[in-house]
Design a protein around this motif. Structure first.
Motif: not given
Length: 338
Positions: A176-178, A173, A180-181, A110
């Motif tokens: 940014i989280p987006e 990771s 991964a989702t 990250s």
């Protein structure tokens, strides 16, 4: 400094075959990949002798940031498939050696993990099909301390590769989280990137400089600078995109002659001699990609630190043997093409 071939063999002995092939592969039948390193050897060094080289200083600057030498870390994605510490280990090693890190937007660490241990670093950015997501990545990176955005323009589509490979894309990771989702076309590169996107990215980053990576022609370099880029980067994506593309070593001079701004280069850089050749041809700095990944696989942060220190020591030795005591003394008279 360990030879590149020895480093590759050590990494191959450690890594799963599918991971090794992912890092090693080029596009097509690997014409460009195969030509990259030998292309630098077409340039012979012409030392200026005798000279007093008691003290040799390898330090320089990139867009005003002082760094310990002219060798830096190119963006490579998915680093946690080769080592559990991934990009954080690479960032730590770059910081410890006074080198600049360019973080891939396909990072498996990250922004927070990397920025916590990094020295000076830049973000490598694709313009994604979901431009709102691109904007989010760039804004977050600038807020986390990225000192430049490196717009990569030579990947409107991902080229077919020469070798079969497989690896777990869910490791680590994402920056940014987006990333991964989501698993849709919006997270992949947009095929409609133009010169207008240079100013768009500069606006998103709050004025952080934009460097354009993937330039192999002088006219394209001039157009990018005229559109607002503050530097350009000669690269053919490590031979992973257009197979048959001109080697960076051969393309470099034309790009340098077309602009007055800083020019960087990657592709087939394997020794300090290659780095000095690149600087003599007009590059401000050389970036290394695969060698860093192999060093990370073999030794984690220590391996990358040893690699970068080895490059700097090799550059220092080559400078001394060619009669140069500072980076500014490396000029076009130092090389001739065979």
């Amino acid at each position: 400094m360990i030879s590149h071939l020895d480093l590759v063999e050590e990494a191959r002995a450690i890594l799963p075959e599918g991971v090794f092939q992912y890092v090693a592969t080029g596009a097509g039948v690997e014409e460009t990949l195969t030509a990259a390193a030998p292309a630098w050897q077409q340039y012979y060094l012409r030392p200026r002798l005798p000279r007093d080289v008691t003290a040799v200083d390898t330090s320089t600057t990139l867009l005003g940031t002082k760094v310990s030498g002219p060798v830096h870390v190119a963006p490579t994605g998915f680093q946690r498939i080769v080592h559990p510490d991934g990009e954080t280990a690479t960032a730590k090693a770059a910081n410890e050696t006074g080198s600049l890190l360019v973080l891939s937007s396909r990072s498996t660490s990250s922004l927070e993990e990397v920025s916590a241990v990094a020295g000076p670093w830049w973000l490598q950015a694709y313009v994604l099909r979901d431009r709102d997501l691109t904007a989010e990545i760039v804004r977050r990176a600038a807020a986390a301390g990225a000192q430049a955005v490196v717009l990569t323009v030579h990947t409107p589509h991902v080229a077919r590769k020469a070798r079969s490979y497989e690896f777990d894309t869910s490791v680590g990771s994402p920056i940014i989280p987006e990333l991964a989702t989501r698993d849709d076309l919006g997270v992949w590169q947009a095929p409609d990137v133009t010169l207008e996107d240079i100013q768009w990215l500069a606006g998103l980053s709050g004025g952080v400089p934009v460097v354009v990576k993937g330039i192999l022609r002088g006219d394209d370099a001039r157009a990018c600078i005229d559109a607002g880029a503050q530097a350009v980067w000669v690269s053919n994506h490590g031979g992973r995109q257009l197979d048959g593309a001109i080697p960076s070593a051969i393309a470099l001079s034309e790009v340098v002659e077309a602009i007055d701004e800083e020019v960087y280069v990657d592709g087939g850089i394997r020794t300090g001699r290659d780095v000095v050749r690149a600087l003599a041809l007009g590059a401000r700095a050389a970036f290394v990609g695969r060698p860093v990944v192999w060093a990370l696989a073999v030794g984690g942060a220590d391996g990358v630190r040893d690699l970068l220190n080895g490059f700097r020591e090799d550059v220092e030795e080559t400078m001394a043997l060619t009669g140069c005591t500072s980076i500014d003394e490396i000029g076009p008279d130092l090389v001739t093409r065979s």
